[in-house]
Design a protein around this motif. Structure first.
Motif, mmCIF file in Angstrom:
data_model
loop_
_atom_site.group_PDB
_atom_site.id
_atom_site.type_symbol
_atom_site.label_atom_id
_atom_site.label_comp_id
_atom_site.label_asym_id
_atom_site.label_seq_id
_atom_site.Cartn_x
_atom_site.Cartn_y
_atom_site.Cartn_z
ATOM 1 N N GLN A 175 0.814 -1.208 0.000
ATOM 2 C CA GLN A 175 0.000 0.000 0.000
ATOM 3 C C GLN A 175 0.852 1.265 0.000
ATOM 4 O O GLN A 175 0.334 2.359 0.195
ATOM 5 C CB GLN A 175 -0.941 0.007 1.200
ATOM 6 N N ARG A 184 -1.575 -0.061 -4.485
ATOM 7 C CA ARG A 184 -2.446 0.852 -3.743
ATOM 8 C C ARG A 184 -3.487 1.500 -4.660
ATOM 9 O O ARG A 184 -4.657 1.628 -4.285
ATOM 10 C CB ARG A 184 -1.605 1.927 -3.065
ATOM 11 N N CYS A 235 -6.128 -1.197 -5.527
ATOM 12 C CA CYS A 235 -7.008 -1.499 -4.395
ATOM 13 C C CYS A 235 -7.932 -0.329 -4.065
ATOM 14 O O CYS A 235 -9.073 -0.537 -3.625
ATOM 15 C CB CYS A 235 -6.187 -1.878 -3.180
ATOM 16 N N SER A 279 -11.813 -0.997 -3.741
ATOM 17 C CA SER A 279 -12.426 -0.671 -2.450
ATOM 18 C C SER A 279 -13.512 0.380 -2.603
ATOM 19 O O SER A 279 -14.564 0.306 -1.949
ATOM 20 C CB SER A 279 -11.349 -0.196 -1.480
ATOM 21 N N SER A 280 -13.260 1.358 -3.478
ATOM 22 C CA SER A 280 -14.251 2.411 -3.687
ATOM 23 C C SER A 280 -15.546 1.842 -4.256
ATOM 24 O O SER A 280 -16.644 2.271 -3.874
ATOM 25 C CB SER A 280 -13.680 3.469 -4.638
ATOM 26 N N THR A 318 -12.303 -3.191 2.365
ATOM 27 C CA THR A 318 -10.952 -2.692 2.613
ATOM 28 C C THR A 318 -9.937 -3.817 2.448
ATOM 29 O O THR A 318 -10.165 -4.940 2.910
ATOM 30 C CB THR A 318 -10.839 -2.110 4.033
ATOM 31 N N GLU A 319 -8.839 -3.487 1.815
ATOM 32 C CA GLU A 319 -7.808 -4.486 1.556
ATOM 33 C C GLU A 319 -7.015 -4.833 2.822
ATOM 34 O O GLU A 319 -6.914 -4.031 3.748
ATOM 35 C CB GLU A 319 -6.827 -3.987 0.488
ATOM 36 N N GLN A 320 -6.473 -6.040 2.836
ATOM 37 C CA GLN A 320 -5.479 -6.449 3.823
ATOM 38 C C GLN A 320 -4.122 -6.493 3.126
ATOM 39 O O GLN A 320 -4.034 -6.867 1.960
ATOM 40 C CB GLN A 320 -5.801 -7.834 4.387
#
Length: 288
Positions: free
Chosen positions: A172, A188, A191, A195-196, A201-203
């Motif tokens: 990220q 980043r 993702c 995510s949007s 949410t990413e891990q």
């Protein structure tokens, strides 16, 4: 900070150096510099000498890069060609820690947004690699280095995540260090889009996650808190070391100069700052 014995803080750092059981090095900006595509790697001053001395002393070390343009074995071959004496097992990438985590979590099919540097370690571990096409089903989605990312990839990844796949990122960090200055990462950005759209949410499986550091500690057969972590990014290596109780050592040869580390919040602050890894050899000798 220097190892001045009249300085209480420096004396504590010297004690920590004396007690370390292994070292985890960042790659780009710490041991080497390359171009914006992570090619043309060149050792930074003192890197070859330091790593050779550690090997001679029997102090185990490895390098953990958030880069996924190559497999760990390909990175190791490249490093050997430019003078480093290390086995394949001494190079970790987020794909390495992802394999450990996915097997532990029971993820057996993963949609990969990245190249063979991400895919091959998963395949060798028996994990099915799903291509980002149509409306795929997968246990997880993993984003790595992928400048070829398209809208079709985004749509496929979003369908997988909306269908229940966990979302993972190799890194990220916004930038990584190159010989040409800071270069933008891709995980980043990718993702952020997924995510949007999905609200998931990413891990992180690479640095600064403890998933990554535990993987490194296991490879070195050393407890995480007995490690020294050496790197150039307060939000990656320093944060990871602090979170695990390891010794955090910052270098000024990467994305931040040495004076960038002053005044940072404790969770991002190094215990020790050096101009480059070449300075560590003398400090380790002093520490015994």
């Amino acid at each position: 900070m220097t190892a001045d014995p009249t300085d209480e803080a420096a004396a504590l750092v010297t004690d920590r150096l004396r007690a370390i059981g292994g070292i985890v090095f960042d790659l780009d900006g710490t041991l080497v510099l390359g171009d914006r595509r992570n090619h043309g790697l060149t050792p930074l001053p003192g890197a070859l000498e330091l790593t050779a001395a550690l090997t001679a002393r029997g102090l185990p070390w490895l390098t953990f890069t958030n880069g996924t343009t190559r497999t760990p074995e390909e990175y190791a071959r490249t490093l050997r060609r430019i003078g480093f004496d290390l086995p394949d097992e001494a190079v970790l990438t987020p794909a390495t820690s992802a394999v450990d985590h996915f097997l532990a979590m029971g993820h057996r099919s993963v949609l990969v947004l990245g190249g063979d540097g991400v895919k091959e370690p998963l395949r060798r571990a028996g994990i099915e690699v799903i291509e980002p096409k149509g409306k795929p089903e997968a246990d997880a989605v993993l984003a790595g280095w992928y400048r070829e990312f398209t809208m079709d990839d985004l749509e496929a990844a979003c369908h997988a995540v909306l269908g229940g796949a966990a979302l993972y990122s190799c890194s990220q960090s916004v930038f990584f260090a190159t010989a040409e200055g800071r270069a933008l990462g891709t995980s980043r950005v990718i993702c952020a889009m997924i995510s949007s759209v999905t609200g998931v949410t990413e891990q992180i499986v690479g640095k600064p996650s403890l998933i990554g550091l535990r993987c490194a500690a296991q490879r070195l057969d050393v407890a995480p808190q007995e490690l020294a972590v050496v790197g150039d990014d307060p939000e990656l290596e320093m944060a990871m070391a602090r979170d695990a109780g390891a010794l955090a050592i910052a270098v000024g040869t990467g994305i931040h100069p040495a004076d960038r580390y002053t005044g940072l919040p404790p969770k991002h602050s190094p215990h020790l700052t050096v101009g480059g890894v070449g300075e560590l050899l003398a400090l380790l000798s002093t520490a015994g």
